[in-house]
Design a protein around this motif. Structure first.
Motif, short mmCIF file in Angstrom:
data_model
loop_
_atom_site.label_atom_id
_atom_site.label_comp_id
_atom_site.label_asym_id
_atom_site.label_seq_id
_atom_site.Cartn_x
_atom_site.Cartn_y
_atom_site.Cartn_z
N LYS A 21 0.81 -1.20 0.00
CA LYS A 21 0.00 0.00 0.00
C LYS A 21 0.85 1.26 0.00
CE LYS A 21 -1.90 1.10 3.97
NZ LYS A 21 -2.65 1.09 5.24
N ASP A 22 0.19 2.37 -0.25
CA ASP A 22 0.81 3.69 -0.14
C ASP A 22 0.74 4.16 1.30
OD1 ASP A 22 1.53 4.27 -2.91
OD2 ASP A 22 -0.63 4.37 -3.29
N VAL A 23 1.86 4.60 1.84
CA VAL A 23 1.91 5.17 3.18
C VAL A 23 2.75 6.44 3.12
CG1 VAL A 23 1.68 2.91 4.30
CG2 VAL A 23 3.95 3.84 3.85
N SER A 24 2.67 7.24 4.14
CA SER A 24 3.44 8.48 4.18
C SER A 24 4.92 8.19 4.43
CB SER A 24 2.91 9.39 5.29
OG SER A 24 1.57 9.77 5.04
N VAL A 25 5.77 8.92 3.76
CA VAL A 25 7.21 8.85 4.04
C VAL A 25 7.44 9.45 5.43
CG1 VAL A 25 9.50 9.63 3.37
CG2 VAL A 25 7.85 8.96 1.61
N PRO A 26 8.05 8.71 6.34
CA PRO A 26 8.22 9.21 7.73
C PRO A 26 9.30 10.27 7.82
CG PRO A 26 9.29 7.09 7.49
CD PRO A 26 8.58 7.34 6.18
N ASN A 27 9.24 11.04 8.87
CA ASN A 27 10.27 12.04 9.16
C ASN A 27 11.17 11.53 10.28
OD1 ASN A 27 9.35 14.11 7.33
ND2 ASN A 27 7.64 14.45 8.73
N PRO A 28 12.48 11.70 10.15
CA PRO A 28 13.38 11.22 11.21
C PRO A 28 13.30 12.11 12.45
CG PRO A 28 14.63 12.38 9.52
CD PRO A 28 13.22 12.29 9.01
N GLY A 29 13.20 11.46 13.61
CA GLY A 29 13.18 12.19 14.87
C GLY A 29 14.59 12.32 15.43
N GLN A 30 14.67 12.65 16.68
CA GLN A 30 15.96 12.84 17.33
C GLN A 30 16.77 11.55 17.30
OE1 GLN A 30 15.76 14.06 21.43
NE2 GLN A 30 17.84 14.84 21.43
N GLY A 31 17.99 11.65 16.81
CA GLY A 31 18.88 10.50 16.74
C GLY A 31 18.55 9.51 15.65
N GLU A 32 17.64 9.86 14.74
CA GLU A 32 17.17 8.92 13.72
C GLU A 32 17.63 9.31 12.31
OE1 GLU A 32 13.01 7.25 15.69
OE2 GLU A 32 12.91 8.87 14.20
N LEU A 33 17.64 8.30 11.44
CA LEU A 33 18.01 8.48 10.05
C LEU A 33 16.83 8.10 9.16
CD1 LEU A 33 21.38 6.50 10.23
CD2 LEU A 33 21.09 8.97 10.57
N LEU A 34 16.59 8.87 8.11
CA LEU A 34 15.66 8.45 7.07
C LEU A 34 16.50 7.81 5.97
CD1 LEU A 34 12.81 8.30 5.83
CD2 LEU A 34 13.26 10.53 4.76
N VAL A 35 16.18 6.58 5.64
CA VAL A 35 16.99 5.77 4.73
C VAL A 35 16.17 5.33 3.53
CG1 VAL A 35 18.32 3.63 4.50
CG2 VAL A 35 18.45 4.97 6.62
N LYS A 36 16.70 5.54 2.35
CA LYS A 36 16.09 4.99 1.14
C LYS A 36 16.56 3.55 1.00
CE LYS A 36 15.66 5.46 -3.88
NZ LYS A 36 14.20 5.19 -3.87
N VAL A 37 15.65 2.62 1.04
CA VAL A 37 16.01 1.20 1.00
C VAL A 37 16.35 0.80 -0.43
CG1 VAL A 37 15.26 -1.15 1.51
CG2 VAL A 37 14.48 0.75 2.95
N LYS A 38 17.53 0.23 -0.61
CA LYS A 38 17.97 -0.22 -1.94
C LYS A 38 17.61 -1.68 -2.20
CE LYS A 38 19.82 3.66 -3.19
NZ LYS A 38 21.17 3.70 -3.77
N HIS A 128 8.78 0.23 11.90
CA HIS A 128 9.47 0.30 10.61
C HIS A 128 10.19 -1.00 10.26
CE1 HIS A 128 8.57 4.55 10.46
NE2 HIS A 128 9.07 4.70 11.68
N GLY A 129 10.39 -1.18 8.96
CA GLY A 129 11.11 -2.34 8.46
C GLY A 129 11.69 -2.02 7.10
N GLY A 130 12.36 -3.00 6.52
CA GLY A 130 13.03 -2.79 5.24
C GLY A 130 12.16 -2.96 4.02
N CYS A 131 10.96 -3.51 4.18
CA CYS A 131 10.07 -3.73 3.03
C CYS A 131 9.26 -2.46 2.76
CB CYS A 131 9.16 -4.93 3.26
SG CYS A 131 10.03 -6.51 3.26
N ILE A 136 12.91 4.29 8.72
CA ILE A 136 13.57 5.02 9.81
C ILE A 136 14.46 4.06 10.60
CG2 ILE A 136 13.20 6.17 12.03
CD1 ILE A 136 12.54 8.00 9.77
N ILE A 137 15.71 4.47 10.80
CA ILE A 137 16.66 3.67 11.58
C ILE A 137 17.35 4.58 12.60
CG2 ILE A 137 18.76 2.26 11.52
CD1 ILE A 137 18.02 1.55 8.61
N PRO A 138 17.26 4.28 13.88
CA PRO A 138 18.05 5.04 14.86
C PRO A 138 19.54 4.89 14.54
CG PRO A 138 16.35 3.77 15.96
CD PRO A 138 16.38 3.30 14.54
#
Length: 355
Positions: A21-38, A128-131, A136-138
Motif C-alpha cells: 500500500k501507499d503510506v506516508s514517508v516518515p520524518n526522522p526524529g531525534q537520533g534517527e536516520l531516514l533511509v532509502k532502502v535499496k 518500521h522495516g526494510g520492506c 527510519i533507523i536510529p
C-alpha cells in the motif's frame, strides 16, 4: 526532493500475508536516520511471519509493522543530534537487534542478546522495516558500510554475520567441520569455515541443488541425507574419530538429537537453526557427558564486530555470497517472492522496494 508517499508492505492485523500500500514517508526524529532502502532480503523466519501459522510469528512480532530486517540503504535525511559520520549519501545496513544499553548483557559487551531486546522489521520497538521504499533507523543501530560491495552483497550481511559469529565461536582452524542444513546461513557458514582454516568441511542436506551450492561455497564433501548415511560418511572421513565441530543450521530436533554420536571426544556443537521441539539425546552419558563436549548457540551478530568481519570477507572476495542469492524481484511481486521461498525454488531472495 523527497516524496510524500511511498510503497510499503504492512502487516495491519494478525493473519497471513501483507498489504502492499501507499503510506506516508516518515520524518526522522531525534537520533534517527531516514533511509532509502535499496535492497531487502528475505529470511527463513520471514516465512512464519508471512504465513502467521507459527508461535514464532505470534510471540516475536507486534502488529502493526512493516517487515524486512535484512536490508541495505542510503541516508537521505537525518534528525536532530545525529553524529556527523551519519552523513546524507552514506550507505548502511541495520543491526536489527535493538538493544537497550542498560541491562547486564549490554554493559558486558553482549548487546546482541540484550535482556530488553526489540527488533526492527518485527514491530518490536519500532513499526518500521526494510520492506518499504524509505525507512527510519536510529543511528545507534546503523552499520555504515566501509567498502564498495554491491547492494545485493550488503543486503545479506545480516545473515552472513550470524554465520560468522557461529563459526568464530567454535574456532575451526585446523579442525574438521560438519554443517547440517544448506539454507543460506548453513551455506555462508560453509564458506566462512573454510576461510577460517577448517581442514575439511562436510555439508549435508536432503536437497540436491542445495548441496551443489555447498560445493561451490567450499564444502569438501556433501552428503544427501535422503540417500546416504551421514554418520557413516563422517566416521569414514575422520578415520573413526568423529567430527571436531558441528554446526546445525536445520533447526530439526531429530538432526540435533542424532548429531552427538558423530562428534569427536572434546568436540564442539553450535546450534543456529530455530528448534521447533524439545531435544532428546540417546545415550547422553556416552555421547555428551563422557565426551566432554562444548555446546554453544548464537542469536544475532556481535555488534559491530560480526558486521565488520563479514563485510571484510565479502570485500576481499574470501567469501562469495553470489551463489546463495538466486532471485532479485520487485517488491510489488512480494507474493511471488514468498512463494519461491516457501516452495524451496530459490535460496536467498532479494526484493527491490522501488520497483
Amino acid at each position: 526532493m523527497l516524496p510524500l508517499q511511498m510503497k510499503a508492505l504492512v502487516k495491519e492485523e494478525e493473519g497471513p500475508s501483507y498489504r502492499y500500500k501507499d503510506v506516508s514517508v516518515p520524518n526522522p526524529g531525534q537520533g534517527e536516520l531516514l533511509v532509502k532502502v535499496k535492497k531487502v532480503s528475505l529470511c527463513g523466519s520471514d516465512i512464519y511471519v508471512y504465513q502467521w501459522n507459527n508461535h514464532i510469528a505470534k510471540t516475536r512480532t507486534r502488529v502493526p509493522f512493516t517487515p524486512g530486517h535484512e536490508m541495505v540503504g542510503e541516508i537521505v535525511a537525518v534528525g536532530a543530534d545525529v553524529p556527523p559520520e551519519y552523513a546524507i549519501g552514506k550507505r548502511l545496513c541495520v543491526e536489527n537487534h535493538f538493544y537497550c544499553g542498560d541491562c547486564y548483557q549490554c554493559k558486558h559487551d553482549q548487546r546482541h542478546i540484550c535482556q530488553n531486546l526489540n527488533q526492527f522489521g518485527y514491530g518490536r520497538g519500532t513499526v518500521h522495516g526494510g520492506c518499504s521504499e524509505y525507512t527510519i533507523i536510529p543511528a545507534r543501530y546503523a552499520y555504515l558500510l566501509k567498502t564498495n560491495i554491491t547492494d545485493a552483497q550488503a543486503s545479506v550481511l545480516e545473515p552472513v554475520g550470524v554465520a560468522h559469529q557461529a563459526v568464530e565461536e567454535i574456532n575451526p582452524n585446523g579442525d574438521t567441520v560438519l554443517v547440517m542444513g544448506c539454507g543460506p546461513i548453513g551455506l555462508f557458514a560453509t564458506g566462512i569455515a573454510k576461510a577460517m582454516g577448517a581442514t575439511k568441511v562436510i555439508a549435508s542436506d536432503i536437497v540436491a541443488k542445495k548441496l551443489e551450492v555447498a560445493e561451490i561455497m567450499g564444502a569438501d564433501i556433501v552428503v544427501d541425507n535422503s540417500k546416504d548415511s551421514l554418520k557413516e560418511t563422517v566416521m569414514r572421513e575422520t578415520s573413526g574419530d568423529g567430527i571436531g565441530c558441528i554446526i546445525d543450521a536445520t533447526g530439526s530436533p531429530s538432526a540435533v538429537n542424532n548429531c552427538f554420536s558423530m562428534l569427536r571426544k572434546g568436540g564442539k556443537v553450535m546450534l543456529i537453526g530455530l528448534l521447533k521441539a524439545p531435544l532428546h539425546v540417546e545415550n547422553p552419558l556416552e555421547n555428551i557427558v563422557f565426551k566432554s563436549i562444548t555446546l554453544k548457540t548464537v542469536h544475532g551478530r556481535k555488534i559491530f564486530h560480526s558486521w565488520e568481519e563479514s563485510e571484510r570477507l565479502v570485500h576481499e572476495k574470501v567469501l562469495d555470497v553470489s551463489p546463495v542469492i538466486t532471485h532479485d524481484l520487485p517488491m510489488s511481486q512480494f507474493e511471488e517472492a514468498f512463494r519461491v521461498l516457501i516452495n524451496g525454488e530459490g535460496c536467498k531472495i532479494i526484493m527491490t522496494p522501488d520497483k
